[in-house]
Design an enzyme around this catalytic site. Structure first.
Site, PDB file in Angstrom:
ATOM      1  N   THR A  43       0.963  -1.154  -0.188  1.00 54.86           N
ATOM      2  CA  THR A  43       0.102   0.131   0.070  1.00 54.86           C
ATOM      3  C   THR A  43       0.811   1.295  -0.173  1.00 54.86           C
ATOM      4  O   THR A  43       0.368   2.530   0.107  1.00 54.86           O
ATOM      5  CB  THR A  43      -0.905   0.025   1.182  1.00 54.86           C
ATOM      6  OG1 THR A  43      -0.310  -0.316   2.438  1.00 54.86           O
ATOM      7  CG2 THR A  43      -1.800  -1.163   1.300  1.00 54.86           C
ATOM      8  N   HIS A  48       7.645  -0.225   6.930  1.00 53.42           N
ATOM      9  CA  HIS A  48       8.030   0.547   7.947  1.00 53.42           C
ATOM     10  C   HIS A  48       8.467  -0.440   9.228  1.00 53.42           C
ATOM     11  O   HIS A  48       8.328  -1.561   9.172  1.00 53.42           O
ATOM     12  CB  HIS A  48       7.227   1.463   8.172  1.00 53.42           C
ATOM     13  CG  HIS A  48       5.685   1.119   8.643  1.00 53.42           C
ATOM     14  ND1 HIS A  48       5.377   0.603   9.939  1.00 53.42           N
ATOM     15  CD2 HIS A  48       4.568   1.116   7.837  1.00 53.42           C
ATOM     16  CE1 HIS A  48       4.286   0.130   9.754  1.00 53.42           C
ATOM     17  NE2 HIS A  48       3.528   0.722   8.648  1.00 53.42           N
ATOM     18  N   HIS A  51       6.497  -3.134  10.376  1.00 55.53           N
ATOM     19  CA  HIS A  51       6.668  -4.574   9.723  1.00 55.53           C
ATOM     20  C   HIS A  51       7.750  -5.602  10.279  1.00 55.53           C
ATOM     21  O   HIS A  51       7.974  -6.566   9.764  1.00 55.53           O
ATOM     22  CB  HIS A  51       6.643  -4.373   8.311  1.00 55.53           C
ATOM     23  CG  HIS A  51       5.221  -3.766   7.631  1.00 55.53           C
ATOM     24  ND1 HIS A  51       5.407  -2.314   7.044  1.00 55.53           N
ATOM     25  CD2 HIS A  51       4.178  -4.065   7.456  1.00 55.53           C
ATOM     26  CE1 HIS A  51       4.440  -2.019   6.589  1.00 55.53           C
ATOM     27  NE2 HIS A  51       3.650  -3.096   6.697  1.00 55.53           N
ATOM     28  N   LYS A  85      -9.161   0.110  10.455  1.00 54.51           N
ATOM     29  CA  LYS A  85      -8.975   1.233   9.690  1.00 54.51           C
ATOM     30  C   LYS A  85     -10.166   2.466  10.045  1.00 54.51           C
ATOM     31  O   LYS A  85     -11.468   1.896   9.926  1.00 54.51           O
ATOM     32  CB  LYS A  85      -8.769   1.164   8.280  1.00 54.51           C
ATOM     33  CG  LYS A  85      -7.791   0.186   7.946  1.00 54.51           C
ATOM     34  CD  LYS A  85      -6.313   1.316   8.390  1.00 54.51           C
ATOM     35  CE  LYS A  85      -5.025   0.206   7.988  1.00 54.51           C
ATOM     36  NZ  LYS A  85      -5.021  -0.829   8.352  1.00 54.51           N
ATOM     37  N   ARG A  89      -9.334   3.031   2.398  1.00 55.38           N
ATOM     38  CA  ARG A  89      -7.926   3.528   2.046  1.00 55.38           C
ATOM     39  C   ARG A  89      -8.233   4.053   0.347  1.00 55.38           C
ATOM     40  O   ARG A  89      -9.127   3.489  -0.262  1.00 55.38           O
ATOM     41  CB  ARG A  89      -6.995   2.412   1.601  1.00 55.38           C
ATOM     42  CG  ARG A  89      -6.291   1.810   3.040  1.00 55.38           C
ATOM     43  CD  ARG A  89      -5.616   0.591   2.668  1.00 55.38           C
ATOM     44  NE  ARG A  89      -5.039  -0.068   3.792  1.00 55.38           N
ATOM     45  CZ  ARG A  89      -3.848   0.290   4.608  1.00 55.38           C
ATOM     46  NH1 ARG A  89      -3.191   1.354   4.046  1.00 55.38           N
ATOM     47  NH2 ARG A  89      -3.527  -0.489   5.426  1.00 55.38           N
ATOM     48  N   GLN A 179      -8.505 -12.803   1.760  1.00 54.39           N
ATOM     49  CA  GLN A 179      -7.321 -13.223   2.397  1.00 54.39           C
ATOM     50  C   GLN A 179      -7.511 -14.664   3.013  1.00 54.39           C
ATOM     51  O   GLN A 179      -6.578 -15.463   3.029  1.00 54.39           O
ATOM     52  CB  GLN A 179      -7.220 -12.444   3.821  1.00 54.39           C
ATOM     53  CG  GLN A 179      -5.611 -12.607   4.462  1.00 54.39           C
ATOM     54  CD  GLN A 179      -5.346 -11.918   5.461  1.00 54.39           C
ATOM     55  OE1 GLN A 179      -5.412 -10.440   5.215  1.00 54.39           O
ATOM     56  NE2 GLN A 179      -4.912 -12.064   6.494  1.00 54.39           N
ATOM     57  N   ASP A 200      -4.056  -7.279  14.565  1.00 53.87           N
ATOM     58  CA  ASP A 200      -5.511  -6.953  13.808  1.00 53.87           C
ATOM     59  C   ASP A 200      -5.806  -7.753  12.896  1.00 53.87           C
ATOM     60  O   ASP A 200      -6.758  -7.512  11.999  1.00 53.87           O
ATOM     61  CB  ASP A 200      -5.103  -5.552  13.279  1.00 53.87           C
ATOM     62  CG  ASP A 200      -3.846  -5.653  12.430  1.00 53.87           C
ATOM     63  OD1 ASP A 200      -3.123  -6.332  12.559  1.00 53.87           O
ATOM     64  OD2 ASP A 200      -3.778  -4.420  11.654  1.00 53.87           O
ATOM     65  N   LYS A 235       0.607   4.369  17.113  1.00 52.40           N
ATOM     66  CA  LYS A 235       1.466   3.188  16.797  1.00 52.40           C
ATOM     67  C   LYS A 235       2.629   3.043  16.736  1.00 52.40           C
ATOM     68  O   LYS A 235       3.309   4.196  16.167  1.00 52.40           O
ATOM     69  CB  LYS A 235       0.765   2.664  15.410  1.00 52.40           C
ATOM     70  CG  LYS A 235      -0.640   1.896  15.308  1.00 52.40           C
ATOM     71  CD  LYS A 235      -0.974   1.294  13.979  1.00 52.40           C
ATOM     72  CE  LYS A 235      -1.996   0.361  13.943  1.00 52.40           C
ATOM     73  NZ  LYS A 235      -2.322  -0.098  12.474  1.00 52.40           N
ATOM     74  N   LYS A 238       5.912   5.481  14.496  1.00 44.48           N
ATOM     75  CA  LYS A 238       5.418   6.733  13.738  1.00 44.48           C
ATOM     76  C   LYS A 238       5.935   7.803  15.064  1.00 44.48           C
ATOM     77  O   LYS A 238       5.715   7.548  16.302  1.00 44.48           O
ATOM     78  CB  LYS A 238       3.465   6.781  13.721  1.00 44.48           C
ATOM     79  CG  LYS A 238       3.184   5.904  12.670  1.00 44.48           C
ATOM     80  CD  LYS A 238       1.570   6.048  12.420  1.00 44.48           C
ATOM     81  CE  LYS A 238       1.201   5.064  11.355  1.00 44.48           C
ATOM     82  NZ  LYS A 238       1.604   5.466   9.931  1.00 44.48           N
ATOM     83  N   THR A 239       6.280   8.709  14.520  1.00 47.94           N
ATOM     84  CA  THR A 239       6.709   9.915  15.170  1.00 47.94           C
ATOM     85  C   THR A 239       6.254  11.073  14.828  1.00 47.94           C
ATOM     86  O   THR A 239       5.193  11.148  14.011  1.00 47.94           O
ATOM     87  CB  THR A 239       8.440  10.224  15.046  1.00 47.94           C
ATOM     88  OG1 THR A 239       8.482  10.564  13.881  1.00 47.94           O
ATOM     89  CG2 THR A 239       8.929   8.657  15.332  1.00 47.94           C
TER      90      THR A 239
END
Length: 427
Positions: A43, A48, A51, A85, A89, A179, A200, A235, A238-239
């Site tokens: 996506t 990041h 993962h 989510k 998306r 899936q 999730d 999460k 993330k900063t």
């Protein structure tokens, strides 16, 4: 460690959030080498740090003789997983997904061994089977095994249905079946008996197990890993300035290294268990001694080195450490131009200029001082450095001797406030 210890090892490392039929899975792993998989939807153009956990877990299985399969969701990414989510998306084009698929496949290849005989890792793309399937066949052969009532009651779906501003489209709702079909195909063609993923993904993994049981009566297994949430509720990965990517062009190795150096002290030993292969007893012993001789600082550095080397290699780790030594320990002798390019990109604040009158103006222009008067007082008080060397002349004019590689000047106020000046030539 042998195969029969793996599930216990994962438990001791706090790597298991959900697991199905734990005892049967332990027995299976003890008696044979299995194939397992984890899916990654392309996506974006890079994975990041969120993962890393599933990739490293796949590696743990491979080290013990099991065969890891990375499934790139070339087809499912065209729809988008709605799991937890808040909104749908943005749908992307086929060409863009193909480009991202290639980049992510290259990233994944650094984590696993693709040339170790019977348990060599595989990278597959679910587009290879979905592009051949007939929609009526799919609805008849797959859809009939799923109850709408059950699907609606999955927590991830319920949260979206309850939102007045954002419902859930049929496109997203169908993701769960897609899936599930992935697991079914991989079980049939690659004898995959275990799917892993983030917590999730539990609903999607459960659907795959359900489909396989309904169609072939086989027993397969699911295992989910904890989603890491920081103390601020954001999460992990993330900063304030954005996501910490694995792609060095999106997040430089220096900034990646500093991300790990700046984690909360409460996470150091938890992360050593989660992200490294360090012996658990050794981690526990280090934690007991964490306040002796600043042991926790050394252990945080150990974690940062390990993860940076894993993702970016020895050369980029060395660059990250060089830059750290420059900024925090004033050791600029070994600086390289490529290190300064990293700093210019995202390491510290940076400005591009053609000409600056003097040091006072540079301090104001770089926001290290609010005014020329404040800048002058800072210089007089011995708190300003150029390229780690103190400047005491309040009227100092920046000259060519202050320029590293003829185009960079590292301006510092105290120990922690820096700005990199990039000198541009007028065209």
């Amino acid at each position: 460690m042998n195969k029969m210890d793996l599930i216990n090892e994962l438990h001791q490392r706090n790597l298991i959030f959900h697991i199905t039929n734990k005892n049967k899975l332990k027995e299976l792993i003890k008696n044979k080498c299995i194939s397992l998989y984890c899916g990654f939807d392309p996506t974006g153009e890079s994975l990041h740090v969120g993962h890393l956990l599933p990739l490293i877990t796949l590696k743990r299985f491979q080290i013990l003789g099991h065969k890891p399969i990375v499934l790139i969701g070339g087809a499912t990414s065209l729809i988008g997983d709605p799991s937890f989510k808040t909104k749908e998306r943005l749908l992307q084009s086929d060409n863009l997904i193909d480009k991202w698929t290639l980049k992510i496949s290259q990233q994944v290849s650094f984590f696993l061994d693709f040339n170790c005989n019977f348990n060599s890792a595989l990278i597959l793309n679910n587009n290879s089977w979905f592009k051949k399937i007939n929609v009526l066949s799919f609805l008849r052969d797959v859809g009939k095994h799923f109850s709408i009532n059950t699907m609606i009651n999955r927590e991830a779906v319920k949260q979206r249905i309850k939102r007045l501003d954002q419902g859930i489209s049929f496109t997203e709702f169908s993701y769960n079946l897609l899936q599930a079909y992935d697991f079914f195909i991989l079980n049939q063609k690659n004898q995959v008996s275990l799917q892993i993923g983030g917590s999730d993904q539990w609903g999607n993994i459960s659907s795959g197990m359900h489909l396989i049981h309904r169609t072939s009566k086989k027993e397969v297994y699911g295992l989910t890993l904890p989603l890491l949430i920081q103390s601020n509720g954001i999460k992990f990965g993330k900063t304030e300035s954005g996501t910490v990517w694995l792609d060095p062009k999106k997040t430089t190795p220096y900034k990646f290294y500093q991300f790990w150096m700046n984690i909360e002290d409460s996470n150091v030993y938890r992360f050593l268990k989660l992200f490294t292969f360090m012996n658990i007893d050794e981690v526990n012993q280090r934690e007991k001694n964490k306040y002796k001789n600043n042991q926790i600082i050394f252990d945080k550095s150990l974690l940062a080195k390990y993860i940076t080397r894993l993702v970016h290699g020895d050369e980029n780790l060395s660059a990250a450490e060089r830059i750290t030594n420059i900024l925090f320990f004033k050791n600029i002798e070994d600086i390289k131009e490529s290190d300064l390019e990293q700093l210019k990109k995202d390491g510290i604040p940076a400005i591009e200029v053609y000409k600056i009158k003097d040091l006072q103006e540079a301090l104001v222009f770089s926001s290290l001082a609010k005014s020329r008067t404040q800048a002058k007082n800072m210089i007089i008080s011995n708190s300003i450095s150029i390229n780690t060397k103190k400047i005491v002349n309040k009227n100092h004019i920046i000259n060519n001797n202050d320029k590293l590689f003829d185009k960079f000047t590292l301006l510092s106020r105290g120990k922690k406030n820096h700005c990199l000046i990039y000198w541009k030539n007028k065209i």
